[in-house]
Design a protein around this motif. Structure first.
Motif, PDB file in Angstrom:
ATOM      1  N   LEU A  21     -45.347 -42.118  -2.549  1.00 17.22           N
ATOM      2  CA  LEU A  21     -45.640 -42.748  -3.833  1.00 17.22           C
ATOM      3  C   LEU A  21     -44.351 -43.167  -4.531  1.00 17.22           C
ATOM      4  N   ALA A  22     -43.337 -42.304  -4.462  1.00 22.79           N
ATOM      5  CA  ALA A  22     -42.055 -42.616  -5.088  1.00 22.79           C
ATOM      6  C   ALA A  22     -41.396 -43.843  -4.447  1.00 22.79           C
ATOM      7  N   ALA A  23     -41.638 -44.040  -3.154  1.00 19.22           N
ATOM      8  CA  ALA A  23     -41.044 -45.170  -2.433  1.00 19.22           C
ATOM      9  C   ALA A  23     -41.874 -46.445  -2.561  1.00 19.22           C
ATOM     10  N   ARG A  24     -43.039 -46.341  -3.160  1.00 23.95           N
ATOM     11  CA  ARG A  24     -43.965 -47.463  -3.228  1.00 23.95           C
ATOM     12  C   ARG A  24     -43.557 -48.428  -4.337  1.00 23.95           C
ATOM     13  N   SER A  25     -43.627 -49.712  -4.052  1.00 23.83           N
ATOM     14  CA  SER A  25     -43.288 -50.724  -5.052  1.00 23.83           C
ATOM     15  C   SER A  25     -44.340 -50.730  -6.158  1.00 23.83           C
ATOM     16  N   ALA A  26     -43.888 -50.781  -7.391  1.00 26.35           N
ATOM     17  CA  ALA A  26     -44.812 -50.842  -8.523  1.00 26.35           C
ATOM     18  C   ALA A  26     -45.585 -52.152  -8.536  1.00 26.35           C
ATOM     19  N   ALA A  27     -45.129 -53.132  -7.759  1.00 24.38           N
ATOM     20  CA  ALA A  27     -45.820 -54.418  -7.703  1.00 24.38           C
ATOM     21  C   ALA A  27     -47.080 -54.360  -6.849  1.00 24.38           C
ATOM     22  N   LEU A  28     -47.187 -53.347  -5.999  1.00 27.96           N
ATOM     23  CA  LEU A  28     -48.365 -53.201  -5.144  1.00 27.96           C
ATOM     24  C   LEU A  28     -49.516 -52.587  -5.924  1.00 27.96           C
ATOM     25  N   PRO A  29     -50.753 -52.887  -5.549  1.00 31.96           N
ATOM     26  CA  PRO A  29     -51.893 -52.197  -6.162  1.00 31.96           C
ATOM     27  C   PRO A  29     -51.808 -50.701  -5.870  1.00 31.96           C
ATOM     28  N   PRO A  30     -52.363 -49.862  -6.727  1.00 29.19           N
ATOM     29  CA  PRO A  30     -52.323 -48.420  -6.467  1.00 29.19           C
ATOM     30  C   PRO A  30     -53.019 -48.076  -5.154  1.00 29.19           C
ATOM     31  N   VAL A  31     -52.468 -47.114  -4.438  1.00 23.22           N
ATOM     32  CA  VAL A  31     -53.070 -46.637  -3.204  1.00 23.22           C
ATOM     33  C   VAL A  31     -54.153 -45.621  -3.552  1.00 23.22           C
ATOM     34  N   THR A  32     -55.259 -45.656  -2.849  1.00 25.09           N
ATOM     35  CA  THR A  32     -56.345 -44.694  -3.065  1.00 25.09           C
ATOM     36  C   THR A  32     -56.068 -43.434  -2.261  1.00 25.09           C
ATOM     37  N   VAL A  33     -56.025 -42.285  -2.940  1.00 26.32           N
ATOM     38  CA  VAL A  33     -55.769 -41.005  -2.286  1.00 26.32           C
ATOM     39  C   VAL A  33     -57.034 -40.151  -2.381  1.00 26.32           C
ATOM     40  N   MET A  34     -57.527 -39.683  -1.215  1.00 21.85           N
ATOM     41  CA  MET A  34     -58.760 -38.902  -1.177  1.00 21.85           C
ATOM     42  C   MET A  34     -58.620 -37.753  -0.186  1.00 21.85           C
ATOM     43  N   ALA A  35     -58.852 -36.544  -0.658  1.00 25.12           N
ATOM     44  CA  ALA A  35     -58.865 -35.368   0.220  1.00 25.12           C
ATOM     45  C   ALA A  35     -60.296 -35.149   0.705  1.00 25.12           C
ATOM     46  N   CYS A  36     -60.476 -35.191   2.003  1.00 23.93           N
ATOM     47  CA  CYS A  36     -61.811 -35.061   2.600  1.00 23.93           C
ATOM     48  C   CYS A  36     -61.958 -33.655   3.180  1.00 23.93           C
ATOM     49  N   GLU A  37     -62.098 -32.684   2.297  1.00 22.64           N
ATOM     50  CA  GLU A  37     -62.112 -31.276   2.682  1.00 22.64           C
ATOM     51  C   GLU A  37     -63.424 -30.615   2.256  1.00 22.64           C
ATOM     52  N   ASN A  38     -63.737 -29.489   2.897  1.00 17.03           N
ATOM     53  CA  ASN A  38     -64.903 -28.702   2.499  1.00 17.03           C
ATOM     54  C   ASN A  38     -64.528 -27.799   1.330  1.00 17.03           C
ATOM     55  N   ALA A  39     -64.283 -28.403   0.200  1.00 16.45           N
ATOM     56  CA  ALA A  39     -63.904 -27.667  -1.001  1.00 16.45           C
ATOM     57  C   ALA A  39     -64.242 -28.514  -2.208  1.00 16.45           C
ATOM     58  N   ILE A  40     -64.519 -27.862  -3.317  1.00 16.07           N
ATOM     59  CA  ILE A  40     -64.857 -28.568  -4.542  1.00 16.07           C
ATOM     60  C   ILE A  40     -63.590 -29.160  -5.154  1.00 16.07           C
ATOM     61  N   ASN A  41     -63.643 -30.464  -5.479  1.00 14.06           N
ATOM     62  CA  ASN A  41     -62.533 -31.160  -6.141  1.00 14.06           C
ATOM     63  C   ASN A  41     -61.209 -30.978  -5.401  1.00 14.06           C
ATOM     64  N   ALA A  42     -61.243 -31.163  -4.094  1.00 13.63           N
ATOM     65  CA  ALA A  42     -60.035 -30.987  -3.283  1.00 13.63           C
ATOM     66  C   ALA A  42     -58.963 -32.016  -3.632  1.00 13.63           C
ATOM     67  N   THR A  43     -59.389 -33.226  -4.018  1.00 12.80           N
ATOM     68  CA  THR A  43     -58.387 -34.237  -4.377  1.00 12.80           C
ATOM     69  C   THR A  43     -57.648 -33.834  -5.643  1.00 12.80           C
ATOM     70  N   ASP A  44     -58.348 -33.198  -6.578  1.00  7.20           N
ATOM     71  CA  ASP A  44     -57.676 -32.698  -7.775  1.00  7.20           C
ATOM     72  C   ASP A  44     -56.603 -31.678  -7.397  1.00  7.20           C
ATOM     73  N   ALA A  45     -56.943 -30.814  -6.435  1.00  5.70           N
ATOM     74  CA  ALA A  45     -55.973 -29.814  -5.978  1.00  5.70           C
ATOM     75  C   ALA A  45     -54.778 -30.486  -5.305  1.00  5.70           C
ATOM     76  N   LEU A  46     -55.048 -31.507  -4.508  1.00 10.94           N
ATOM     77  CA  LEU A  46     -53.963 -32.238  -3.851  1.00 10.94           C
ATOM     78  C   LEU A  46     -53.093 -32.946  -4.886  1.00 10.94           C
ATOM     79  N   LYS A  47     -53.720 -33.551  -5.884  1.00 10.53           N
ATOM     80  CA  LYS A  47     -52.961 -34.240  -6.934  1.00 10.53           C
ATOM     81  C   LYS A  47     -52.048 -33.269  -7.680  1.00 10.53           C
ATOM     82  N   ALA A  48     -52.559 -32.055  -7.927  1.00  5.43           N
ATOM     83  CA  ALA A  48     -51.739 -31.053  -8.618  1.00  5.43           C
ATOM     84  C   ALA A  48     -50.505 -30.704  -7.793  1.00  5.43           C
TER      85      ALA A  48
END
Length: 379
Positions: free
Chosen positions: A105-132
């Motif tokens: 993310l730090a290396a990503r150009s701000a001119a690009l559209p945001p990348v979609t990040v999704m954690a596909c895990e057997n856990a509740i709100n896993a993407t929130d945990a990954l974001k943290a």
């Protein structure tokens, strides 16, 4: 379009990678398993066998593979230009992949559209945990977070142990579901036709976790106690079937009360999953599905989570406690958590074990019932 997917194992290849391939993405697999990554890098394709009443075979092509342990910079460069980043590595591994995603993310150009990040895990709100975890890796400058959209998901597909000679090919059940929350997306949602986007993901996550995962784990531990070699074999034993059905009736009651699911719709979903568990084409084992019992017995997981909420509502949870008792008897030598569980069970008091392993507070209405279950297991 390009997707970077962490976790090139059976779920990564046979579910997430397959669905992204169908959607037209070039999939870049990232993993630390050198032999697996080398095999993928050398291959032009692999085959996914979907088995069941609607069985089919599909060939996956157009992918690449990178060893994220030895070529982290290459993975970072791929994330910097990706459209989607996903993972299927297990909830405990999220903290290890987060710094790599943060660098991307730090290396990503701000001119690009945001990348979609999704954690596909057997856990509740896993993407929130990954974001943290990603946020922690970016501190003190967290501005790169604006270059991503983080969306929680609910994923569902049974992927059993594979034949020793399967190579890169994967056998999976013919049913799957990938639900993604639509709220985080300001503009159009990502183009993934086989996924469905919903405004409120929480009911779908809990329905899946407390039906599919709770039922599957209940079956695994009952099968272990029964001495069955496969889950489909165990489900043919009347007492095992009754135990699994009783657990699912309890979680159904919770889901209907909490999320206002239509009782008939939830009953149909329950019955559908019993059919899935009995799929004779999936030679799934108690050892695979029951592994990591300490995680499965934790506070917001598939047993204690629904049982606690049922207790708070004054609803029955006896069948879930029976499943917990079976989980305490699960002891394959191949699973480190089972060994650790046995050690804790023999060295801690029932009260200490309940508080430490399940995370329940002594004041919770479920606490004394779990203590009694643990005390019996220790005797």
């Amino acid at each position: 379009m390009k997707a970077v997917h962490f976790g090139a194992g059976n779920i990564g290849r046979g579910f997430v990678g397959l669905i992204l391939h169908r959607a037209g993405y070039e999939v870049v697999f990232a993993d630390v398993n050198a032999s697996l990554i080398d095999a993928l890098a050398a291959a032009d394709s692999y085959v996914v066998h979907e088995v069941g009443e609607q069985g089919s075979t599909e060939t996956v092509t157009g992918f690449r593979a990178i060893n994220s342990a030895t070529h982290e910079d290459a993975v970072v460069a791929e994330i910097a230009t990706a459209d989607v980043v996903t993972c299927a590595v297990g909830p405990t591994v999220l903290r290890f992949i987060a710094p790599v995603i943060a660098r991307g993310l730090a290396a990503r150009s701000a001119a690009l559209p945001p990348v979609t990040v999704m954690a596909c895990e057997n856990a509740i709100n896993a993407t929130d945990a990954l974001k943290a975890e990603i946020t922690s890796a970016l501190v003190p400058d967290v501005s790169a977070l604006s270059r991503a959209v983080f969306a929680n998901t609910a994923v569902d597909r049974i992927v059993p142990n594979q034949a020793p000679d399967a190579g890169l090919d994967v056998t999976v059940e013919d049913f799957f579901e990938w639900a993604i929350e639509s709220g985080p997306f300001d503009a159009a949602v990502p183009d993934i036709p086989d996924a469905h986007f919903v405004p409120d993901l929480a009911p779908y996550i809990e329905r899946k976790l407390f039906t599919v995962n709770t039922g599957h784990a209940t079956l695994a531990y009952a099968a272990w106690v029964e001495g069955a070699s496969t889950l489909s074999e165990a489900l043919g034993v009347p007492s095992v079937f009754a135990a699994v059905k009783a657990v699912l009736e309890e979680t159904k009651a919770l889901l209907v009360a909490k999320h206002e699911f239509d009782p008939a719709t939830q009953e149909a979903y329950l019955e559908k999953n019993l059919i899935r568990f009995a799929n004779p084409y999936l030679t799934d084992t108690p050892e695979r599905v029951g592994r990591q019992p300490l995680r499965k017995l934790s506070r917001h997981e598939r047993f204690i989570g629904p049982a606690a909420e049922l207790a708070e509502r004054g609803l029955p949870f006896t069948a879930l406690l029976t499943a917990v008792a079976d989980a305490l008897r699960f002891d394959p030598a191949s699973d480190p958590q089972s060994t650790e569980l046995a050690t804790l069970l023999s060295t801690l008091s029932a009260e200490e074990f309940t508080e430490q392993v399940t995370g329940l507070e002594p004041s919770h209405p479920l606490f004394p019932h779990v203590v009694s279950t643990v005390a019996v297991a220790r005797s």
